[in-house]
Design a protein around this motif. Structure first.
Motif, PDB file in Angstrom:
ATOM      1  N   PRO A   1     -13.805  63.035  46.409  1.00 35.17           N
ATOM      2  CA  PRO A   1     -13.118  62.178  45.428  1.00 35.17           C
ATOM      3  C   PRO A   1     -12.450  63.002  44.327  1.00 35.17           C
ATOM      4  CG  PRO A   1     -15.359  61.401  45.852  1.00 35.17           C
ATOM      5  CD  PRO A   1     -15.238  62.753  46.498  1.00 35.17           C
ATOM      6  N   GLY A   2     -11.319  62.519  43.833  1.00 29.23           N
ATOM      7  CA  GLY A   2     -10.625  63.187  42.731  1.00 29.23           C
ATOM      8  C   GLY A   2     -11.494  63.236  41.490  1.00 29.23           C
ATOM      9  N   ASN A   3     -11.353  64.313  40.681  1.00 28.53           N
ATOM     10  CA  ASN A   3     -12.207  64.413  39.487  1.00 28.53           C
ATOM     11  C   ASN A   3     -11.789  63.441  38.383  1.00 28.53           C
ATOM     12  OD1 ASN A   3     -10.032  65.733  38.218  1.00 28.53           O
ATOM     13  ND2 ASN A   3     -10.766  67.727  38.899  1.00 28.53           N
ATOM     14  N   ASN A   4     -10.633  62.785  38.555  1.00 26.89           N
ATOM     15  CA  ASN A   4     -10.201  61.759  37.595  1.00 26.89           C
ATOM     16  C   ASN A   4     -10.333  60.348  38.174  1.00 26.89           C
ATOM     17  OD1 ASN A   4      -8.269  61.924  39.520  1.00 26.89           O
ATOM     18  ND2 ASN A   4      -6.526  62.094  38.127  1.00 26.89           N
ATOM     19  N   MET A   5     -11.153  60.203  39.203  1.00 26.68           N
ATOM     20  CA  MET A   5     -11.298  58.899  39.868  1.00 26.68           C
ATOM     21  C   MET A   5     -12.768  58.567  40.063  1.00 26.68           C
ATOM     22  SD  MET A   5      -8.532  59.353  42.933  1.00 26.68           S
ATOM     23  CE  MET A   5      -6.965  60.179  42.573  1.00 26.68           C
ATOM     24  N   THR A   6     -13.100  57.273  39.994  1.00 27.11           N
ATOM     25  CA  THR A   6     -14.426  56.854  40.430  1.00 27.11           C
ATOM     26  C   THR A   6     -14.401  56.761  41.955  1.00 27.11           C
ATOM     27  OG1 THR A   6     -13.975  54.489  40.526  1.00 27.11           O
ATOM     28  CG2 THR A   6     -14.628  55.362  38.383  1.00 27.11           C
ATOM     29  N   PRO A   7     -15.496  57.095  42.619  1.00 28.65           N
ATOM     30  CA  PRO A   7     -15.549  56.850  44.067  1.00 28.65           C
ATOM     31  C   PRO A   7     -15.282  55.381  44.429  1.00 28.65           C
ATOM     32  CG  PRO A   7     -17.242  58.422  43.454  1.00 28.65           C
ATOM     33  CD  PRO A   7     -16.624  57.928  42.164  1.00 28.65           C
ATOM     34  N   ILE A   8     -15.660  54.448  43.573  1.00 27.46           N
ATOM     35  CA  ILE A   8     -15.378  53.029  43.869  1.00 27.46           C
ATOM     36  C   ILE A   8     -13.875  52.811  44.005  1.00 27.46           C
ATOM     37  CG2 ILE A   8     -15.429  50.675  42.908  1.00 27.46           C
ATOM     38  CD1 ILE A   8     -18.148  51.341  41.660  1.00 27.46           C
ATOM     39  N   MET A   9     -13.089  53.396  43.135  1.00 30.54           N
ATOM     40  CA  MET A   9     -11.631  53.263  43.210  1.00 30.54           C
ATOM     41  C   MET A   9     -11.075  54.073  44.371  1.00 30.54           C
ATOM     42  SD  MET A   9      -8.953  55.460  42.579  1.00 30.54           S
ATOM     43  CE  MET A   9      -7.744  55.954  41.357  1.00 30.54           C
ATOM     44  N   ASN A  10     -11.596  55.263  44.542  1.00 28.18           N
ATOM     45  CA  ASN A  10     -11.083  56.204  45.534  1.00 28.18           C
ATOM     46  C   ASN A  10     -11.345  55.729  46.966  1.00 28.18           C
ATOM     47  OD1 ASN A  10     -11.078  59.807  45.228  1.00 28.18           O
ATOM     48  ND2 ASN A  10     -10.465  58.630  47.003  1.00 28.18           N
ATOM     49  N   LYS A  11     -12.581  55.280  47.224  1.00 29.93           N
ATOM     50  CA  LYS A  11     -13.048  54.999  48.583  1.00 29.93           C
ATOM     51  C   LYS A  11     -13.747  53.651  48.715  1.00 29.93           C
ATOM     52  CE  LYS A  11     -14.090  59.882  49.399  1.00 29.93           C
ATOM     53  NZ  LYS A  11     -13.436  60.042  50.706  1.00 29.93           N
ATOM     54  N   GLY A  12     -13.773  52.870  47.640  1.00 27.24           N
ATOM     55  CA  GLY A  12     -14.593  51.659  47.640  1.00 27.24           C
ATOM     56  C   GLY A  12     -13.783  50.381  47.763  1.00 27.24           C
ATOM     57  N   LEU A  13     -14.468  49.258  47.625  1.00 23.03           N
ATOM     58  CA  LEU A  13     -13.868  47.937  47.799  1.00 23.03           C
ATOM     59  C   LEU A  13     -14.042  47.119  46.526  1.00 23.03           C
ATOM     60  CD1 LEU A  13     -15.353  47.144  51.327  1.00 23.03           C
ATOM     61  CD2 LEU A  13     -13.103  48.135  50.813  1.00 23.03           C
ATOM     62  N   ASP A  14     -13.218  46.078  46.382  1.00 24.60           N
ATOM     63  CA  ASP A  14     -13.218  45.262  45.167  1.00 24.60           C
ATOM     64  C   ASP A  14     -12.894  43.827  45.578  1.00 24.60           C
ATOM     65  OD1 ASP A  14     -13.260  44.671  42.479  1.00 24.60           O
ATOM     66  OD2 ASP A  14     -11.472  45.851  41.957  1.00 24.60           O
ATOM     67  N   LEU A  15     -13.820  42.915  45.308  1.00 22.99           N
ATOM     68  CA  LEU A  15     -13.680  41.527  45.769  1.00 22.99           C
ATOM     69  C   LEU A  15     -13.314  40.594  44.620  1.00 22.99           C
ATOM     70  CD1 LEU A  15     -14.136  39.505  48.187  1.00 22.99           C
ATOM     71  CD2 LEU A  15     -16.438  39.173  47.239  1.00 22.99           C
ATOM     72  N   TYR A  16     -12.309  39.765  44.851  1.00 23.93           N
ATOM     73  CA  TYR A  16     -11.929  38.704  43.910  1.00 23.93           C
ATOM     74  C   TYR A  16     -12.056  37.350  44.613  1.00 23.93           C
ATOM     75  CZ  TYR A  16     -10.196  41.768  40.241  1.00 23.93           C
ATOM     76  OH  TYR A  16     -10.124  42.694  39.226  1.00 23.93           O
ATOM     77  N   ILE A  17     -12.403  36.341  43.834  1.00 21.11           N
ATOM     78  CA  ILE A  17     -12.521  34.976  44.358  1.00 21.11           C
ATOM     79  C   ILE A  17     -11.739  34.057  43.432  1.00 21.11           C
ATOM     80  CG2 ILE A  17     -14.155  33.081  44.795  1.00 21.11           C
ATOM     81  CD1 ILE A  17     -16.233  35.177  45.609  1.00 21.11           C
ATOM     82  N   LYS A  18     -11.080  33.060  44.037  1.00 21.23           N
ATOM     83  CA  LYS A  18     -10.272  32.148  43.218  1.00 21.23           C
ATOM     84  C   LYS A  18     -11.162  31.057  42.606  1.00 21.23           C
ATOM     85  CE  LYS A  18      -5.718  30.942  44.104  1.00 21.23           C
ATOM     86  NZ  LYS A  18      -4.681  30.215  44.859  1.00 21.23           N
ATOM     87  N   ARG A  19     -11.016  30.880  41.286  1.00 23.95           N
ATOM     88  CA  ARG A  19     -11.757  29.818  40.591  1.00 23.95           C
ATOM     89  C   ARG A  19     -10.751  29.079  39.709  1.00 23.95           C
ATOM     90  NH1 ARG A  19     -16.256  32.262  37.369  1.00 23.95           N
ATOM     91  NH2 ARG A  19     -17.802  31.560  38.892  1.00 23.95           N
ATOM     92  N   ASP A  20     -10.641  27.778  39.917  1.00 24.73           N
ATOM     93  CA  ASP A  20      -9.706  26.964  39.132  1.00 24.73           C
ATOM     94  C   ASP A  20      -8.308  27.579  39.107  1.00 24.73           C
ATOM     95  OD1 ASP A  20     -11.899  25.346  38.593  1.00 24.73           O
ATOM     96  OD2 ASP A  20     -12.378  26.421  36.736  1.00 24.73           O
ATOM     97  N   GLY A  21      -7.875  28.073  40.269  1.00 26.21           N
ATOM     98  CA  GLY A  21      -6.508  28.589  40.377  1.00 26.21           C
ATOM     99  C   GLY A  21      -6.308  30.013  39.897  1.00 26.21           C
ATOM    100  N   VAL A  22      -7.384  30.654  39.426  1.00 20.69           N
ATOM    101  CA  VAL A  22      -7.264  32.016  38.892  1.00 20.69           C
ATOM    102  C   VAL A  22      -8.127  32.969  39.732  1.00 20.69           C
ATOM    103  CG1 VAL A  22      -7.701  33.480  36.862  1.00 20.69           C
ATOM    104  CG2 VAL A  22      -6.877  31.130  36.555  1.00 20.69           C
ATOM    105  N   TRP A  23      -7.568  34.140  40.063  1.00 20.77           N
ATOM    106  CA  TRP A  23      -8.342  35.146  40.790  1.00 20.77           C
ATOM    107  C   TRP A  23      -9.282  35.853  39.835  1.00 20.77           C
ATOM    108  CZ3 TRP A  23      -8.571  34.808  45.764  1.00 20.77           C
ATOM    109  CH2 TRP A  23      -7.492  34.266  46.478  1.00 20.77           C
ATOM    110  N   GLU A  24     -10.593  35.799  40.130  1.00 20.18           N
ATOM    111  CA  GLU A  24     -11.574  36.420  39.232  1.00 20.18           C
ATOM    112  C   GLU A  24     -12.421  37.444  39.985  1.00 20.18           C
ATOM    113  OE1 GLU A  24     -13.980  33.635  37.105  1.00 20.18           O
ATOM    114  OE2 GLU A  24     -12.279  32.836  35.974  1.00 20.18           O
ATOM    115  N   PHE A  25     -12.781  38.504  39.282  1.00 15.75           N
ATOM    116  CA  PHE A  25     -13.640  39.548  39.836  1.00 15.75           C
ATOM    117  C   PHE A  25     -14.960  38.966  40.335  1.00 15.75           C
ATOM    118  CE2 PHE A  25     -17.238  42.428  39.111  1.00 15.75           C
ATOM    119  CZ  PHE A  25     -16.875  43.495  39.901  1.00 15.75           C
ATOM    120  N   ALA A  26     -15.389  39.410  41.534  1.00 15.77           N
ATOM    121  CA  ALA A  26     -16.664  38.936  42.078  1.00 15.77           C
ATOM    122  C   ALA A  26     -17.652  40.061  42.363  1.00 15.77           C
ATOM    123  CB  ALA A  26     -16.428  38.132  43.346  1.00 15.77           C
TER     124      ALA A  26
END
Lengths: 358, 358
Positions: free
Chosen positions: B95-120
């Motif tokens: 991983p880059g020294n200016n990156m988190t492994p989550i950003m570099n190699k990880g995943l990020d889930l959002y779910i729609k609530r009341d029409g808005v995409w929110e972090f899950a």
């Protein structure tokens, strides 16, 4: 013949170019211990640990280890060198998946301009031992500098490099207004700021001119009696407990009063500020996580009110519900604030701190 | 005898506890390719690359490699499962020294609530192949989900897990208003957001309901003719060039007109937006870096005005100087915005985009 002429011309041009660029001055290194190390609760001799844990044999091993991390430690120096570099060694531990290596094991340099501390450059780590140019091409005026050490690793050695022919001297402690002991969790220790200077206690210190001593203990700010007793011995003007992310709701009920009273016994008039834990964004859809956070904050509030009722003066509570804003974007991993989340925390905490600490 | 009784009681209590907790349903995995993969400039068959570089043999090797990174790709699905997990494999790159492994190699889930995409929730990577619970303990209503793929690595395989007995189906493309090709630098690719969903094109898409196609090419958004020709073939409603951090000032002068005209030739009416590069905070004290940035932005402005004068319509320039605010705290490493810096970029860019793209 043509080729020989081209070659000759190339050599002449190359010589001329090199003649124009004066040879770069060599670097001269000064050991960090010969500069001014700021941010320790008790000044230690030649150590980048936060606390000398040899004095506290009864501390749990994980807390001893975390107190060797250099979170919140800063080297203050002055120099007129146009270039500032660093050599430093940390451990070979694997960086956290929610952290940048720069924050975990790297360096962060600030320089004072017109009375304000401003970002100047980082030290990017590549391995356990590193050398990096933090900043260069500066003017030759003497500057006050603050070098933030890694938030989540142990610094084994560190030296600051300048161009030969320039001076480097100890800087002053830049935070002379007050000293505040800030005991807390991984969030206090600085997860998940992008670089060491962005940890929220560091930002509070720069913004307020107050020396916030970082006693964040990742996952382990659980108010054990032995730790509470140590915190109470710190000669601070105020105490902040931002640890409530770590103990269970029951532990909050069992331990908060002891810690507050231990501090109060040693510091009859010092403000003591409890900061409720912020929202857990991983609980935005997970109903169980949300329940636990609510219970922790409820129990913190109950303990706060009990203590007030018992007559503990100068005790304050900062509410947690609005610490990360309302769009759920303020964390790196659902738990630890990213720099946006920390910025929002500051918007809530800083004015309250200013009122209490003025 | 006492010990035997204690042991018996323990066994009984343990059995009772286990009996209270119903057995957790097993996980059923669905291949990502059987869901809806959103964010590719041209839909590809069973590939998490951004572009099929086999079609562009003349691209520089580094650009081919960067286009295999899954920056900007999202899997859209619907499920009523209370738990969502993922299994995924990336490369073993450091991983880059200016990156988190989550950003570099990880995943990020959002779910729609009341029409808005929110972090899950996030998928934390530990190695090349990973399995992680993204979110659990949810209610059983059907939900629309967006799973952001890693910003700086190649996804070799990915599947989404749900509790057995529940359903998972393809989701819709959530961004149907418009499609905008966003060609750029490492900053466009997402350095240094804390997690994949915080890259600024991803935030723009969620906020505006517009499909911003991430064509950020870390260090290599240099407007080569072959790349410009490819970008011009994308069927997009508008084109953004946020690449000016990467070419030299001279390359900006030499190449901008070609790229703009290539796009204009293929899309006679599509808005083309040039975004000047933001401040380089590593140049806050380094006078050389500052000069180069000023020159890049000056040359971008000159090219913009020349093109306007030549009669290129629907061409816009967004100025770079205020993109990161004024306190110099908006980067992870002096170059790449942290989440605070990206938030400030959005505050400048979003209203301008909204005006141009409405």
């Amino acid at each position: 013949m043509k080729k020989i002429i081209i070659l000759l011309v190339s050599v002449i041009v190359s010589c001329a170019l090199h003649a124009q660029q004066p040879a770069r001055p060599s670097l001269v290194y000064t050991d960090g211990f010969d500069l001014n190390l700021v941010g320790q609760a008790f000044p230690l001799s030649k150590s980048y640990h936060r606390i000398d844990t040899a004095l506290y044999p009864e501390f749990p091993p994980v807390i001893k280890r975390l107190l060797t991390h250099s979170a919140g430690l800063v080297i203050s120096f002055k120099t007129n060198s146009p270039r500032i570099t660093a050599k430093w060694c940390v451990t070979d531990s694997k960086p956290g998946n929610n952290m940048t290596p720069i924050m975990n094991k790297g360096l962060d340099l600030y320089i004072k301009r017109d009375g304000v501390w401003e970002f100047a450059g980082v030290g990017r780590p590549e391995g356990a031992c590193n050398e990096y140019v933090l900043v260069q091409h500066m003017n030759k005026a003497e500057k006050e500098c603050l070098l933030y050490l890694p938030l989540y690793d142990k610094v084994k050695s560190l030296s600051v490099g300048i161009d030969s022919g320039y001076q480097i001297t100890k800087g002053e402690n830049p935070y002379t207004k007050k000293k505040v002991a800030l005991y807390g969790s991984s969030i206090t220790q600085g997860a998940s700021a992008s670089r060491p200077g962005m940890a929220y206690p560091a930002r509070l210190s720069r913004d307020m001119g107050i020396d916030f001593i970082n006693l964040g203990l990742s996952g382990n700010g659980k108010m054990e009696k032995v730790v509470a007793n140590m915190v109470a011995t710190i000669r601070a003007d105020a105490f902040v407990l931002d640890c409530f992310a770590n103990p269970s709701p029951e532990e909050i009920t069992q331990r908060t009063a002891y810690m507050v009273k231990a501090i109060r016994a040693a510091h009859p008039a010092a403000p003591i500020i409890l900061v409720q834990t912020g929202p857990r964004e991983s609980g935005n859809f997970d109903s169980v996580i949300n329940q636990v956070v609510r219970l922790k904050n409820e129990n913190t509030r109950i303990e706060f009110e009990k203590l007030k009722k018992e007559g503990v003066q100068n005790l304050y509570l900062i509410r947690g519900d609005e610490l990360l804003g309302r769009d759920h974007e303020g964390t790196t991993d659902g738990v630890h604030p990213n720099d946006l989340g920390f910025d929002r925390m500051l918007q809530v905490i800083k004015p309250e701190m200013a009122k209490i600490l003025q």
